[in-house]
Scaffold this motif. Structure first.
Motif, mmCIF file in Angstrom:
data_model
loop_
_atom_site.group_PDB
_atom_site.id
_atom_site.type_symbol
_atom_site.label_atom_id
_atom_site.label_comp_id
_atom_site.label_asym_id
_atom_site.label_seq_id
_atom_site.Cartn_x
_atom_site.Cartn_y
_atom_site.Cartn_z
ATOM 1 N N ILE A 90 17.693 21.589 -7.756
ATOM 2 C CA ILE A 90 16.590 22.108 -6.926
ATOM 3 C C ILE A 90 15.482 22.657 -7.822
ATOM 4 N N PHE A 91 15.877 23.319 -8.911
ATOM 5 C CA PHE A 91 14.889 23.867 -9.857
ATOM 6 C C PHE A 91 14.128 22.730 -10.553
ATOM 7 N N MET A 92 14.880 21.729 -11.012
ATOM 8 C CA MET A 92 14.244 20.602 -11.717
ATOM 9 C C MET A 92 13.312 19.807 -10.811
ATOM 10 N N PHE A 93 13.678 19.722 -9.526
ATOM 11 C CA PHE A 93 12.910 18.906 -8.578
ATOM 12 C C PHE A 93 12.248 19.788 -7.503
ATOM 13 N N GLN A 94 11.731 20.915 -7.927
ATOM 14 C CA GLN A 94 11.088 21.861 -7.010
ATOM 15 C C GLN A 94 10.048 21.149 -6.133
ATOM 16 N N ASP A 95 10.177 21.283 -4.819
ATOM 17 C CA ASP A 95 9.248 20.638 -3.858
ATOM 18 C C ASP A 95 9.220 19.113 -3.979
ATOM 19 N N ARG A 96 10.248 18.536 -4.588
ATOM 20 C CA ARG A 96 10.295 17.069 -4.704
ATOM 21 C C ARG A 96 11.611 16.515 -4.150
ATOM 22 N N ILE A 97 12.266 17.299 -3.265
ATOM 23 C CA ILE A 97 13.455 16.801 -2.557
ATOM 24 C C ILE A 97 13.190 16.940 -1.066
ATOM 25 N N LEU A 98 13.290 15.820 -0.352
ATOM 26 C CA LEU A 98 13.058 15.817 1.094
ATOM 27 C C LEU A 98 14.369 15.510 1.814
ATOM 28 N N ASN A 99 14.446 15.957 3.066
ATOM 29 C CA ASN A 99 15.624 15.656 3.885
ATOM 30 C C ASN A 99 15.170 15.399 5.316
ATOM 31 N N CYS A 134 4.264 11.545 -0.936
ATOM 32 C CA CYS A 134 4.220 11.008 -2.304
ATOM 33 C C CYS A 134 2.787 10.750 -2.768
ATOM 34 N N LYS A 135 1.851 10.613 -1.834
ATOM 35 C CA LYS A 135 0.458 10.331 -2.216
ATOM 36 C C LYS A 135 -0.107 11.436 -3.096
ATOM 37 N N GLN A 136 0.320 12.691 -2.883
ATOM 38 C CA GLN A 136 -0.216 13.796 -3.696
ATOM 39 C C GLN A 136 0.152 13.625 -5.173
ATOM 40 N N PHE A 137 1.355 13.133 -5.457
ATOM 41 C CA PHE A 137 1.762 12.923 -6.850
ATOM 42 C C PHE A 137 1.069 11.673 -7.395
ATOM 43 N N TYR A 138 0.951 10.703 -6.537
ATOM 44 C CA TYR A 138 0.362 9.416 -6.852
ATOM 45 C C TYR A 138 -1.083 9.605 -7.311
ATOM 46 N N SER A 139 -1.845 10.433 -6.544
ATOM 47 C CA SER A 139 -3.262 10.578 -6.884
ATOM 48 C C SER A 139 -3.465 11.411 -8.151
ATOM 49 N N HIS A 140 -2.443 12.187 -8.541
ATOM 50 C CA HIS A 140 -2.578 12.985 -9.764
ATOM 51 C C HIS A 140 -2.107 12.217 -10.994
ATOM 52 N N LEU A 165 0.822 -1.220 0.000
ATOM 53 C CA LEU A 165 0.000 0.000 0.000
ATOM 54 C C LEU A 165 0.856 1.270 0.000
ATOM 55 N N CYS A 166 2.162 1.098 0.099
ATOM 56 C CA CYS A 166 3.062 2.256 0.154
ATOM 57 C C CYS A 166 3.018 3.011 -1.183
ATOM 58 N N SER A 167 3.034 4.334 -1.117
ATOM 59 C CA SER A 167 2.893 5.152 -2.339
ATOM 60 C C SER A 167 4.206 5.300 -3.118
ATOM 61 N N TYR A 168 5.321 4.921 -2.501
ATOM 62 C CA TYR A 168 6.612 5.115 -3.187
ATOM 63 C C TYR A 168 7.401 3.814 -3.271
ATOM 64 N N GLU A 169 8.348 3.780 -4.195
ATOM 65 C CA GLU A 169 9.323 2.683 -4.229
ATOM 66 C C GLU A 169 10.718 3.291 -4.342
ATOM 67 N N ILE A 170 11.683 2.642 -3.697
ATOM 68 C CA ILE A 170 13.070 3.121 -3.789
ATOM 69 C C ILE A 170 13.716 2.415 -4.973
ATOM 70 N N VAL A 171 14.114 3.192 -5.983
ATOM 71 C CA VAL A 171 14.647 2.542 -7.181
ATOM 72 C C VAL A 171 16.170 2.612 -7.275
ATOM 73 N N VAL A 172 16.797 3.514 -6.500
ATOM 74 C CA VAL A 172 18.260 3.599 -6.536
ATOM 75 C C VAL A 172 18.768 4.327 -5.280
ATOM 76 N N CYS A 173 19.983 3.961 -4.854
ATOM 77 C CA CYS A 173 20.667 4.727 -3.798
ATOM 78 C C CYS A 173 21.899 5.351 -4.450
ATOM 79 N N ILE A 174 22.061 6.647 -4.274
ATOM 80 C CA ILE A 174 23.164 7.384 -4.908
ATOM 81 C C ILE A 174 24.051 7.968 -3.812
#
Ligand code: GRF
Length: 203
Positions: A103-112, A196-202, A30-39
């Motif tokens: 940061i520009f490319m991933f605006q509001d899509r980088i968490l820490n 991630c649910k907000q992107f998921y539902s869109h 039921l998780c909304s995200y998957e981890i596809v790579v560690c960098i």
């Protein structure tokens, strides 16, 4: 029809306890995200073992060690993020500043995740044990962990959630570190999943 989950890249250079917690949580269907790579900017960090154990690709990106002026790190990272079709980046013990292009490319899509109750005890040079030492020195009665969005400044992006812990009398810095790590490992997957649910539902 099953929806595609949000594709997350973890960027880390440390031990990897949060990476491990994020990956474990994502095993729930039921998780909304998957981890596809560690960098990582490090060749052999703890997070590499975590990735290998879970059969998740680990990408060592030495160009990320370079200074920002020559842009090589930013370009290499962009290529990796495109190759893995990344939607969201989860920083997890990654100490270098993210370039303005990313940061520009991933605006509001980088968490820490940060080991204090932000905005307290954040900023350049405030990481790991240094944060806990400062918290203890100021005789705080409580501390915690915060998850926030990433912008151009260290630890100043919008706070998405935090967890508090009480500091017992005579608590050592190592005890505090362990206690905060425990709450981080619960907080981060929960916040990332909800975010991630907000992107998921869109989609
Ligand atoms: C955590 O304390 C986190 O708050 C900070 O770096 C540390 C990473 O720990 N950003 P780990 O590598 O996930 O164990």
């Amino acid at each position: 029809m099953e929806k595609d989950r949000i594709r997350v890249a973890i960027m880390a250079s440390g031990f990897g306890s949060n990476a491990s917690a994020l990956i474990e949580f994502s095993k729930n269907t039921l998780c909304s995200y998957e981890i596809v790579v560690c960098i990582s900017n490090k060749e052999n960090p703890g997070v590499k073992r975590v990735a290998n154990k879970n059969a998740i690709p680990f990408e060592y990106c030495p160009a990320l060690q370079e200074t920002q002026e020559d842009n090589k790190g930013s370009i290499s990272l962009q290529l990796l993020l495109q190759a893995y079709k990344i939607d969201v980046i989860a920083l997890s013990g990654y100490l270098k500043l993210i370039s303005p292009e990313i940061i520009f490319m991933f605006q509001d899509r980088i968490l820490n995740i940060h080991p204090s109750l932000l905005p307290k005890y954040g900023g350049k040079g405030m990481y790991g044990i240094k944060v806990h030492n400062a918290v203890l020195q100021d005789s705080n009665k409580e501390t915690g962990a915060s998850v926030h969005l990433v912008n151009e400044k260290y630890d100043e992006g919008r706070i998405l959630g935090s967890s508090r812990i009480i500091i017992n009398e005579n608590c050592s810095v190592n005890e505090l570190n362990e206690k905060v790590k425990k709450v981080e490992n619960i907080l981060y997957p929960d916040i990332l999943n909800n975010y991630c649910k907000q992107f998921y539902s869109h989609s």
